[in-house]
Design a protein around this motif. Structure first.
Motif, PDB file in Angstrom:
ATOM      1  N   LYS A 127      19.537  68.207  -4.114  1.00  0.00           N
ATOM      2  CA  LYS A 127      19.798  68.160  -5.550  1.00  0.00           C
ATOM      3  C   LYS A 127      20.808  67.058  -5.868  1.00  0.00           C
ATOM      4  O   LYS A 127      21.834  66.937  -5.192  1.00  0.00           O
ATOM      5  CB  LYS A 127      20.331  69.500  -6.048  1.00  0.00           C
ATOM      6  CG  LYS A 127      19.318  70.629  -5.982  1.00  0.00           C
ATOM      7  CD  LYS A 127      19.865  71.896  -6.599  1.00  0.00           C
ATOM      8  CE  LYS A 127      18.821  73.000  -6.594  1.00  0.00           C
ATOM      9  NZ  LYS A 127      19.329  74.256  -7.208  1.00  0.00           N
ATOM     10  N   LEU A 128      20.501  66.281  -6.882  1.00  0.00           N
ATOM     11  CA  LEU A 128      21.374  65.196  -7.327  1.00  0.00           C
ATOM     12  C   LEU A 128      21.766  65.454  -8.776  1.00  0.00           C
ATOM     13  O   LEU A 128      20.902  65.688  -9.626  1.00  0.00           O
ATOM     14  CB  LEU A 128      20.668  63.858  -7.192  1.00  0.00           C
ATOM     15  CG  LEU A 128      21.469  62.586  -7.518  1.00  0.00           C
ATOM     16  CD1 LEU A 128      20.929  61.392  -6.726  1.00  0.00           C
ATOM     17  CD2 LEU A 128      21.456  62.258  -9.006  1.00  0.00           C
ATOM     18  N   LEU A 129      23.057  65.412  -9.053  1.00  0.00           N
ATOM     19  CA  LEU A 129      23.569  65.540 -10.415  1.00  0.00           C
ATOM     20  C   LEU A 129      23.978  64.162 -10.918  1.00  0.00           C
ATOM     21  O   LEU A 129      24.848  63.519 -10.332  1.00  0.00           O
ATOM     22  CB  LEU A 129      24.769  66.483 -10.451  1.00  0.00           C
ATOM     23  CG  LEU A 129      25.462  66.659 -11.809  1.00  0.00           C
ATOM     24  CD1 LEU A 129      24.499  67.193 -12.861  1.00  0.00           C
ATOM     25  CD2 LEU A 129      26.686  67.567 -11.667  1.00  0.00           C
ATOM     26  N   HIS A 160      15.047  58.896  -0.864  1.00  0.00           N
ATOM     27  CA  HIS A 160      15.124  60.319  -0.547  1.00  0.00           C
ATOM     28  C   HIS A 160      14.065  61.055  -1.370  1.00  0.00           C
ATOM     29  O   HIS A 160      14.387  61.755  -2.340  1.00  0.00           O
ATOM     30  CB  HIS A 160      16.513  60.886  -0.860  1.00  0.00           C
ATOM     31  CG  HIS A 160      17.629  60.253  -0.090  1.00  0.00           C
ATOM     32  ND1 HIS A 160      18.128  59.001  -0.395  1.00  0.00           N
ATOM     33  CD2 HIS A 160      18.335  60.696   0.977  1.00  0.00           C
ATOM     34  CE1 HIS A 160      19.109  58.716   0.453  1.00  0.00           C
ATOM     35  NE2 HIS A 160      19.242  59.726   1.301  1.00  0.00           N
ATOM     36  N   PRO A 161      12.787  60.894  -1.034  1.00  0.00           N
ATOM     37  CA  PRO A 161      11.704  61.526  -1.805  1.00  0.00           C
ATOM     38  C   PRO A 161      11.903  63.043  -1.896  1.00  0.00           C
ATOM     39  O   PRO A 161      12.364  63.681  -0.965  1.00  0.00           O
ATOM     40  CB  PRO A 161      10.449  61.185  -0.995  1.00  0.00           C
ATOM     41  CG  PRO A 161      10.818  59.958  -0.221  1.00  0.00           C
ATOM     42  CD  PRO A 161      12.278  60.111   0.110  1.00  0.00           C
ATOM     43  N   GLY A 162      11.569  63.576  -3.069  1.00  0.00           N
ATOM     44  CA  GLY A 162      11.702  65.007  -3.279  1.00  0.00           C
ATOM     45  C   GLY A 162      13.039  65.427  -3.846  1.00  0.00           C
ATOM     46  O   GLY A 162      13.263  66.616  -4.101  1.00  0.00           O
ATOM     47  N   THR A 163      13.951  64.476  -4.055  1.00  0.00           N
ATOM     48  CA  THR A 163      15.248  64.808  -4.634  1.00  0.00           C
ATOM     49  C   THR A 163      15.072  65.352  -6.048  1.00  0.00           C
ATOM     50  O   THR A 163      14.373  64.760  -6.873  1.00  0.00           O
ATOM     51  CB  THR A 163      16.162  63.570  -4.679  1.00  0.00           C
ATOM     52  OG1 THR A 163      16.408  63.119  -3.347  1.00  0.00           O
ATOM     53  CG2 THR A 163      17.493  63.899  -5.342  1.00  0.00           C
TER      54      THR A 163
END
Length: 215
Positions: free
Chosen positions: A2-4, A32-35
């Motif tokens: 997860k990226l914020l 980073h595929p799928g982030t």
């Protein structure tokens, strides 16, 4: 993962930091595929600044709360939960009057919760938000990094390094674009250098196979 993605510039479409954070997020997702990306725009949805009501989460458990304090507690809980759930945080942090935007400071004030992002022990404070990577995109109209006077005057990168470290985050990296108000040539050079730093950081993180901060 997860990226914020957090923006704080008040300049909207004219913001350089917003452009660079968008690039940083795009490069991260590409490597980073799928982030899963969640976005927070503090210029649009900033929490209120601290007052007696927004400090309700610091009151002893069981203390009766007013309706206003309950609402403010809900805001603080939502923000700190969102922050703690992220593996990578990309923060756009323009330099305003030698420091960060007040909206960004208000967000950090809501994150600084004993028992959530830090705790005090007999040996001093200990950060609890470990294992994260922070990406700080730092933008500045002038040049502060190349002189002692400039470094002493800025309370932007230095503050963010300290506060995220206080939360227990040891991987805080900065991509810096400065001198943006010092002519077209200087601005173009700064943006080109920042773009290269973003690409390199995303590639290095992918090679390491971990949530390393790119900023």
């Amino acid at each position: 993962m997860k990226l914020l993605h957090v923006d704080s510039s008040v300049l909207g479409a004219n913001s350089v930091s917003r452009r660079l954070t968008a690039n940083a997020v795009a490069d991260w997702v590409a490597t980073h595929p799928g982030t899963e990306v969640e976005y927070l725009d503090l210029a649009v949805a900033a929490p209120s600044h601290f007052d007696a009501d927004s400090l309700g989460f610091r009151l002893p458990e069981g203390t009766p709360l007013t309706d206003v304090q309950k609402r403010e507690n809900a805001v603080s809980e939502q923000l700190v939960s969102q922050f703690l759930a992220a593996d990578v945080i990309v923060v756009g942090a323009p330099l305003y009057n030698f420091s960060i935007p007040s909206q960004l400071k208000a967000w950090i004030d809501r994150l600084a919760q004993p028992g959530r992002t830090f705790k005090y022990t007999e040996k001093g404070p200990t950060g609890l938000a470990t294992g994260k990577a922070v990406i700080v995109v730092s933008t500045r109209g002038g040049i502060y990094s190349t002189s002692e006077a400039g470094q002493a005057a800025e309370h932007q990168e230095s503050y963010l390094q300290v506060v995220f470290g206080f939360f227990g985050i040891t991987d805080v990296r900065f991509v810096r674009a400065e001198g943006l108000a010092m002519g077209d040539q200087q601005k173009a050079q700064a943006l080109e250098a920042a773009a290269g730093d973003i690409r390199r950081a995303a590639t290095e993180a992918a090679n390491q196979g971990s949530a390393v901060a790119v900023a």
